[in-house]
Design an enzyme around this catalytic site. Structure first.
Site, PDB file in Angstrom:
ATOM      1  CE  LYS A  55      -3.887   1.868   2.723  1.00  0.00           C
ATOM      2  NZ  LYS A  55      -4.776   1.587   3.878  1.00  0.00           N
ATOM      3  CB  SER A 105      -8.213   0.527   5.697  1.00  0.00           C
ATOM      4  OG  SER A 105      -8.955   1.694   5.550  1.00  0.00           O
ATOM      5  CB  SER A 143      -8.015   3.465   2.849  1.00  0.00           C
ATOM      6  OG  SER A 143      -7.204   2.857   3.836  1.00  0.00           O
TER       7      SER A 143
HETATM    8  N1  GLN Z   1     -12.834   3.740   6.361  1.00  0.00           N
HETATM    9  C1  GLN Z   1     -12.327   4.177   7.633  1.00  0.00           C
HETATM   10  C2  GLN Z   1     -11.965   5.629   7.556  1.00  0.00           C
HETATM   11  O1  GLN Z   1     -12.347   6.232   6.631  1.00  0.00           O
HETATM   12  C3  GLN Z   1     -11.169   3.343   8.024  1.00  0.00           C
HETATM   13  C4  GLN Z   1      -9.946   3.709   7.291  1.00  0.00           C
HETATM   14  C5  GLN Z   1      -8.778   2.869   7.654  1.00  0.00           C
HETATM   15  O2  GLN Z   1      -8.908   1.818   8.266  1.00  0.00           O
HETATM   16  N2  GLN Z   1      -7.616   3.362   7.290  1.00  0.00           N
HETATM   17  O3  GLN Z   1     -11.337   6.180   8.404  1.00  0.00           O
END
Ligand code: GLN
Length: 492
Positions: free
Chosen positions: A80, A179, A155
């Site tokens: 990532k 994410s 994400s």
């Molecule tokens: N979707 C969640 C957010 O927007 C989690 C994001 C993540 O785990 N990095 O913060």
């Protein structure tokens, strides 16, 4: 045929390397070919340097004798793009880091390389890992290999899509509120968020440091275990890094008998806000677990319903502080304005996208004097309640079961107009981050042709139980290695 090689799991590749039927170079070339073929449509990668991948592969072939027993020898692993890689761009999906090339590798990258892995390109993400669809990436969204009109989740959407589309066997993601698990669920693959501290955050660009964890995404449970053997180690450069008190071996946990284990089914994750089809799908999977001899019982975790509001105070609060370093002076492009304050504001105003700015504002607000007690402190208290409640549940149960997501992959634009709708995608995953416990998402079937994910939650350092249950379930259910139909049809 290149696609067939790139579709092999790390476990299968290890067998081929041992028997000498494949070289690392051949595997790298096959994965590059599949990426070249599919990624113009999927857009999983932000950066990939085929020549560098091939030359590293050749070096690994040369070091075969020395590294063949390492858990990830010759295995392509995508990263990532919020994981620091020396000499390779790391953008975090943001314009503010355009052109930034780190001078050091993250702890996990060192762990991968020590264990013979082949780092294979940087994957797309929501800007600074804030989002659930990759639509917040400054470089455009990634598409779901199951249906390219739909999001891959986020994400870590690029990592999940690359694994699902058979471009690589393994990718690393990061998980602050879901994410790793949510995109894994929406693309039909496996994703693990570990116990907080088990995997070094050194070199992970911080979003919300008390919640962030790097973790693996793969198509087989064995591959998840192999990755842990390479990247779960104590790293003194991360002050929250821990050693697993049970030692660093995970692969041998997969054969543990699961009969007699006790599992809790928290009612809160099977009611309001969860698509009835998702509920049915997970409850079907529960029947399979019961057939394997696991005792499943309904339970209740009432404070978990506060996890979403608590998270959306705590995570932005930490983000507002962590992202203060992006000022246009030390990293990335800066606006050409004579006044320093104006320069900060112009650089940050144009460098950060709308969601990142929203969270910085929100975080700054909840930390400001006069509001700190009402928001931040209160959210911290809620966090403690959630953690205590989960700890208590694990006195009774070996693990808990829920859906990973409330519904299957949604269409582009479906949730962008209302941030709250997007935030609700994480309703099942955030609790594990707040409590610092491990949680694993595994495929549990298809709903109208799209993958559904079941989430297994464990106590601190309960990774082995989760992996063992996942292995038994996937072998019994036929949900192992679900393959997107469009790959089969050759539409992709
Ligand atoms: N979707 C969640 C957010 O927007 C989690 C994001 C993540 O785990 N990095 O913060």
């Amino acid at each position: 045929m290149p696609e067939a090689i790139s579709a092999l799991s790390a476990t299968e590749l290890r067998v081929a390397y041992r028997s000498g039927t494949l070289s690392v170079r051949e595997v790298a070339a096959a994965c590059l070919k599949q990426t070249e073929r599919l990624d113009p449509r999927i857009k999983a990668f932000l950066h990939i340097d085929p020549a560098a991948v091939l030359s590293r592969a050749v070096k690994l072939d040369e070091r075969r004798a020395e590294l063949i027993d390492s858990p990830l020898y010759g295995i392509p692993v995508a990263l990532k793009d919020n994981i620091s890689t020396a000499g390779t761009p790391t953008t975090c999906g943001s314009h503010i880091l355009e052109g930034y090339i780190p001078i050091y590798d993250a702890g996990v990258v060192e762990g991968l390389e020590r264990n013979g892995a082949l780092p294979f390109g940087k994957t797309n993400l929501d800007e600074f890992a804030m989002g659930s669809s990759t639509e917040n990436s400054a470089y455009g969204p990634t598409r779901n290999p199951w249906d390219t009109t739909r999001v891959p989740g986020g994400s870590s959407g690029g990592s999940a899509a690359a694994v699902s589309a058979r471009m690589v066997p393994i990718a690393l993601g990061s998980d602050t509120g879901g994410s790793i698990r949510q995109p894994a669920a929406l693309t039909g693959v496996i994703g693990l968020k570990c116990t907080y501290g088990l995997i070094s955050r050194y070199g992970l660009v911080a979003y919300a440091s008390s919640l962030d964890q790097i973790g693996p995404i793969a198509r087989s449970v064995e591959d998840i275990a192999l990755t842990l053997e390479a990247i779960a180690f104590n790293d003194p450069r991360d002050s929250t890094s821990l050693s697993d008190p049970r030692g660093g071996r995970y692969l041998n946990a997969l054969d543990r008998p699961v009969t007699g284990l006790r599992a809790g089914l928290p009612a809160e994750f099977f009611g309001e806000g969860i698509d009835p089809k998702m509920r049915t799908s997970v409850l079907e999977a529960v029947k399979t677990l019961e057939k394997l001899g696991i005792k499943v019982e309904e339970c209740s975790l009432p404070s978990l319903r506060h996890s979403l509001p608590a998270y959306y105070i705590l995570a932005p609060a930490e983000a507002s502080s962590n992202l203060a370093r992006f000022d246009g002076i030390r990293y990335g492009p800066s606006a050409d304005v004579p006044d320093i304050i104006e320069q900060y504001s112009a650089t940050r105003g144009s460098g950060f996208g709308a969601e990142t700015q929203r969270r910085i504002l929100l975080g700054t607000f909840v930390l400001s004097s006069g509001y700190y007690d009402a928001y931040y402190l209160k959210a911290m208290k809620v966090r403690r309640l959630i953690r205590n409640e989960l700890q208590k549940a694990f006195e009774k149960y070996d693990f808990l079961i829920s859906p990973t997501t409330p519904d299957t992959a949604f269409r582009f634009g479906e949730k962008t107009a209302d941030p709250l709708q997007m935030y609700l995608s994480d309703i099942c995953t955030i609790g594990a981050n707040l409590a610092g416990i491990p949680a694993l998402s595994i495929p549990c079937g298809l709903i109208e042709g799209l993958p559904a994910g079941m989430q297994l939650w464990g106590p601190h350092f309960g990774e082995r139980t989760l992996l063992g249950v996942a292995k038994s379930y996937l072998d019994a259910s036929g949900c192992n290695g679900l393959r997107p139909q469009i790959l089969k049809d050759g539409q992709l």
